[in-house]
Scaffold this motif. Structure first.
Motif, PDB file in Angstrom:
ATOM      1  N   GLN A 286      35.775  39.437  46.371  1.00 45.58           N
ATOM      2  CA  GLN A 286      35.316  38.916  45.074  1.00 45.58           C
ATOM      3  C   GLN A 286      36.396  38.101  44.362  1.00 45.58           C
ATOM      4  O   GLN A 286      36.087  37.303  43.488  1.00 45.58           O
ATOM      5  N   PHE A 287      37.664  38.310  44.747  1.00 45.12           N
ATOM      6  CA  PHE A 287      38.739  37.555  44.083  1.00 45.12           C
ATOM      7  C   PHE A 287      39.203  36.341  44.900  1.00 45.12           C
ATOM      8  O   PHE A 287      40.090  35.621  44.491  1.00 45.12           O
TER       9      PHE A 287
ATOM     10  N   GLU B 291      39.042  32.636  46.868  1.00 48.34           N
ATOM     11  CA  GLU B 291      38.555  31.328  46.437  1.00 48.34           C
ATOM     12  C   GLU B 291      37.482  30.830  47.408  1.00 48.34           C
ATOM     13  O   GLU B 291      37.599  31.005  48.618  1.00 48.34           O
TER      14      GLU B 291
ATOM     15  N   LYS C 147      43.045  27.271  52.480  1.00 48.80           N
ATOM     16  CA  LYS C 147      44.212  28.133  52.231  1.00 48.80           C
ATOM     17  C   LYS C 147      43.743  29.546  51.918  1.00 48.80           C
ATOM     18  O   LYS C 147      42.634  29.747  51.441  1.00 48.80           O
ATOM     19  N   GLN C 148      44.643  30.514  52.155  1.00 49.68           N
ATOM     20  CA  GLN C 148      44.346  31.913  51.868  1.00 49.68           C
ATOM     21  C   GLN C 148      45.265  32.387  50.746  1.00 49.68           C
ATOM     22  O   GLN C 148      46.372  31.900  50.606  1.00 49.68           O
ATOM     23  N   TYR C 149      44.822  33.372  49.979  1.00 52.03           N
ATOM     24  CA  TYR C 149      45.744  34.016  49.031  1.00 52.03           C
ATOM     25  C   TYR C 149      45.252  35.370  48.632  1.00 52.03           C
ATOM     26  O   TYR C 149      44.123  35.740  48.968  1.00 52.03           O
TER      27      TYR C 149
ATOM     28  N   ASP D 232      37.663  44.073  37.447  1.00 55.51           N
ATOM     29  CA  ASP D 232      37.160  42.996  38.306  1.00 55.51           C
ATOM     30  C   ASP D 232      36.733  41.779  37.476  1.00 55.51           C
ATOM     31  O   ASP D 232      37.046  40.638  37.814  1.00 55.51           O
TER      32      ASP D 232
ATOM     33  N   ARG E  24      39.905  40.062  35.931  1.00 53.69           N
ATOM     34  CA  ARG E  24      40.740  39.413  36.936  1.00 53.69           C
ATOM     35  C   ARG E  24      40.087  38.123  37.435  1.00 53.69           C
ATOM     36  O   ARG E  24      40.753  37.101  37.613  1.00 53.69           O
ATOM     37  N   LYS E  25      38.778  38.200  37.635  1.00 47.91           N
ATOM     38  CA  LYS E  25      38.071  37.007  38.119  1.00 47.91           C
ATOM     39  C   LYS E  25      38.196  35.834  37.148  1.00 47.91           C
ATOM     40  O   LYS E  25      38.197  34.685  37.565  1.00 47.91           O
TER      41      LYS E  25
ATOM     42  N   THR F 265      41.914  34.396  37.767  1.00 40.61           N
ATOM     43  CA  THR F 265      42.353  34.105  39.130  1.00 40.61           C
ATOM     44  C   THR F 265      42.371  32.609  39.478  1.00 40.61           C
ATOM     45  O   THR F 265      43.293  32.159  40.148  1.00 40.61           O
ATOM     46  N   PRO F 266      41.358  31.827  39.042  1.00 45.25           N
ATOM     47  CA  PRO F 266      41.360  30.408  39.458  1.00 45.25           C
ATOM     48  C   PRO F 266      42.636  29.653  39.084  1.00 45.25           C
ATOM     49  O   PRO F 266      42.993  28.679  39.736  1.00 45.25           O
TER      50      PRO F 266
ATOM     51  N   VAL G  29      45.616  30.482  39.580  1.00 44.30           N
ATOM     52  CA  VAL G  29      46.637  30.604  40.628  1.00 44.30           C
ATOM     53  C   VAL G  29      46.030  30.498  42.033  1.00 44.30           C
ATOM     54  O   VAL G  29      46.664  30.843  43.025  1.00 44.30           O
ATOM     55  N   ALA G  30      44.790  30.013  42.099  1.00 46.71           N
ATOM     56  CA  ALA G  30      44.144  29.816  43.403  1.00 46.71           C
ATOM     57  C   ALA G  30      44.770  28.607  44.095  1.00 46.71           C
ATOM     58  O   ALA G  30      45.287  27.707  43.435  1.00 46.71           O
ATOM     59  N   PRO G  31      44.729  28.594  45.437  1.00 45.74           N
ATOM     60  CA  PRO G  31      45.382  27.523  46.182  1.00 45.74           C
ATOM     61  C   PRO G  31      45.016  26.113  45.716  1.00 45.74           C
ATOM     62  O   PRO G  31      45.891  25.249  45.639  1.00 45.74           O
TER      63      PRO G  31
ATOM     64  N   ASN H 105      50.559  35.738  44.099  1.00 41.74           N
ATOM     65  CA  ASN H 105      51.471  35.801  45.255  1.00 41.74           C
ATOM     66  C   ASN H 105      51.777  34.430  45.869  1.00 41.74           C
ATOM     67  O   ASN H 105      52.909  34.150  46.231  1.00 41.74           O
TER      68      ASN H 105
END
Lengths: 108, 420
Positions: A75-76, A78, A106-108, B113, B116-117, B120-121, B123-125, B372
């Motif tokens: 769920q988190f 991308e 890409k993965q994260y 959840d 966080r959602k 999160t975007p 820091v998404a790739p 990360n």
């Protein structure tokens, strides 16, 4: 041996072989398929082996189960879709011979 | 473990302590860097260790890689909930006069959840790709201003500066005032005995000042079109836009601390590790393409957050030991990252290690560090830019370490740069 084709985000296809009983994540890592990181070691604890199962194969592979750890983690991630799975949770068996998996950028 | 130990006979002394008396919560063990010797003993003799009495009360220490993984991925049994104590060995909300901050790292699903959602975007790739050129340009500017051939403090001039500028970029924070972020990050994790703040009241006042500052930014962004910075994302997302004040402040603090202390100390820790392992430094110098593999190895080696804590929601067994409902369970990432049964030659810093990302520094499971890849990106950029400019960053004096059992920090480190 069972065949899997990994399709990169730029469309490049890589066909690899794996023994029955191993997972799709291992198939990727053993063969240095780019785009599958698999940080946690294959124990369903991160989401860095995210793949999109080719729609033609989704019924044989099976969809994500609601409430599972795999679903909790994905769920988190991308760019998830209804075809998203973690490669470490795809156990390779003979009915999956010829499986096609699409790898995100890409993965994260 | 990885640095020279101030007290020469420390190893013999630590080896003679009765195992049941070992208490790894004492911040002084991290400051004098003898903590590794304690963890070596626990992993060998009592890997799931109960400490009956300590300044933080009774707690379990989980010290082996696989046991840590099992706790970290079992969020249904091992809770992060702030009201039960939260995520650090020191209970949240325990100190008189402390603000009861709420943040999603210290929540269980489903609220965790949703929140966080929402962030999160950032820091998404795909967002990191947009940030990379900005971070690289600013990193280059920081390095170009440094003196060559004379001693200066690496922590202040590079590590703090670089992480602060990245945070300011992520928040789209007023550029000239960016050191406020550094200060707030330090204050947020500070207990009065660290000397960073005088009292919990003083800390409370500074954090309220921080919240007011961000409230102004929030009010600006909420009236603008949505953008890719963290404040705009939180202001526009249905999951976060109506947060109560302490939750707003708590989540801000989480993002500031999460992106600050950790990367800062990995930047400094990497320089130190390379100086302590000259063969590895030589390897890097002759082949900079190893930077991509070296970065996760630095993060493993430093383990900038020593632990995360959980509270058992039911009776459970770990490594044959009976954990009772309500017990405090501490996952010592710093110890798991030195566990030979999971990581080959775990006591060595090896920049071209196979499988370098197989470490515990980011945690695992649903609370795994969401930044990360941003942390890795910053470290990769700084090392690529250092390599272009300098043949060596030489550590010229003893580094000073932070008095903390949570943040494994280097507070001062004199260095001298050698031009390429």
């Amino acid at each position: 041996m069972i065949n899997i084709t990994f399709v990169a985000s730029d469309g490049e296809r890589r066909k690899v072989e794996i023994e029955e009983g191993e997972t799709a994540r291992e198939a990727a890592l053993y063969n240095d398929v780019p785009g599958i990181d698999g940080d946690c070691g294959g124990v369903c604890a991160c989401a860095t082996c995210h793949v999109h199962v080719d729609p033609e194969w989704i019924d044989k592979v099976g969809r994500l189960t609601d409430g599972s750890m795999e679903a909790d983690l994905l769920q988190f991630a991308e760019g998830t879709t209804e075809f998203s799975r973690l490669a470490c949770q795809i156990n390779m068996k003979s009915i999956l011979d010829g499986l096609v998996l699409h790898v995100p950028d890409k993965q994260y | 473990m990885d640095s020279q130990i101030a007290e020469p006979d420390a190893a013999a002394r630590i080896a003679s302590i009765p195992i049941e008396e070992i208490d790894v919560a004492r911040p002084s063990l991290f400051q004098n860097d003898t903590i590794g010797l304690f963890f070596d003993r626990l992993r060998a003799e009592d890997p799931v260790h109960y400490c009956r009495e300590s300044h933080v009360g009774p707690y379990w220490s989980i010290t082996k890689f696989d046991d840590i993984m099992a706790v970290d991925t079992n969020h249904k049994v091992f809770s992060s909930e702030a009201k039960l104590g939260g995520i650090a060995i020191q209970d949240m909300h325990s100190a008189e006069g402390a603000l009861e901050l709420e943040m999603f790292i210290a929540m269980d699903p489903p609220k965790h959840d949703q929140q966080r959602k929402a962030v999160t975007p950032a820091v998404a790739p795909s967002n990191l790709q947009l940030l990379e050129p900005v971070i690289r340009e600013r990193a280059g500017e920081i390095l170009d201003e440094l003196p060559v051939g004379e001693d200066f403090d690496w922590v202040d001039r590079v590590a703090v500066e670089l992480t602060t500028m990245t945070l300011a970029t992520l928040f789209d924070f007023p550029w000239k005032e960016r050191r406020k972020l550094t200060r707030w990050s330090d204050v947020a994790t500070a207990a009065p005995e660290t000397g960073i703040v005088e009292s919990y009241e003083a800390r409370r006042e500074e954090l309220i000042g921080c919240a007011m500052y961000f409230k102004t930014l929030w009010d600006e962004r909420i009236n603008e079109e949505p953008k890719n910075d963290l404040i705009s994302m939180m202001a526009h997302s249905p999951a976060t836009r109506d947060m109560p004040f302490l939750e707003f402040l708590g989540n801000l603090m989480l993002l500031i601390v999460g992106g600050n202390d950790t990367t800062r100390n990995s930047i400094s820790g990497g320089v130190l590790a390379l100086n302590q392992n000259p063969d590895e430094y030589a390897k890097l110098d002759s082949d900079p393409s190893l930077i991509g593999k070296m970065v996760p190895e630095i993060i493993r080696w430093q383990t900038p957050l020593t632990h995360m804590r959980r509270t058992a929601l039911e009776d459970w067994e770990i490594g044959g030991k009976p954990i009772r409902k309500g017990d405090k369970v501490v996952m010592w990432y710093l110890s798991g990252n030195r566990d030979e049964s999971a990581i080959e030659r775990a006591d060595q810093f090896i920049i071209d290690r196979k499988n370098p990302r197989h470490h515990l520094s980011f945690g695992y499971g649903i609370h795994r560090c969401m930044g990360n890849r941003l942390a890795e990106l910053q470290l990769r950029i700084i090392w690529e830019e250092i390599h272009k400019r300098f043949s060596r960053v030489e550590v010229t004096g003893e580094p000073e370490r932070l008095y903390s059992n949570l943040v494994r920090g280097i507070t001062r480190m004199p260095v001298r740069l050698h031009a390429r």
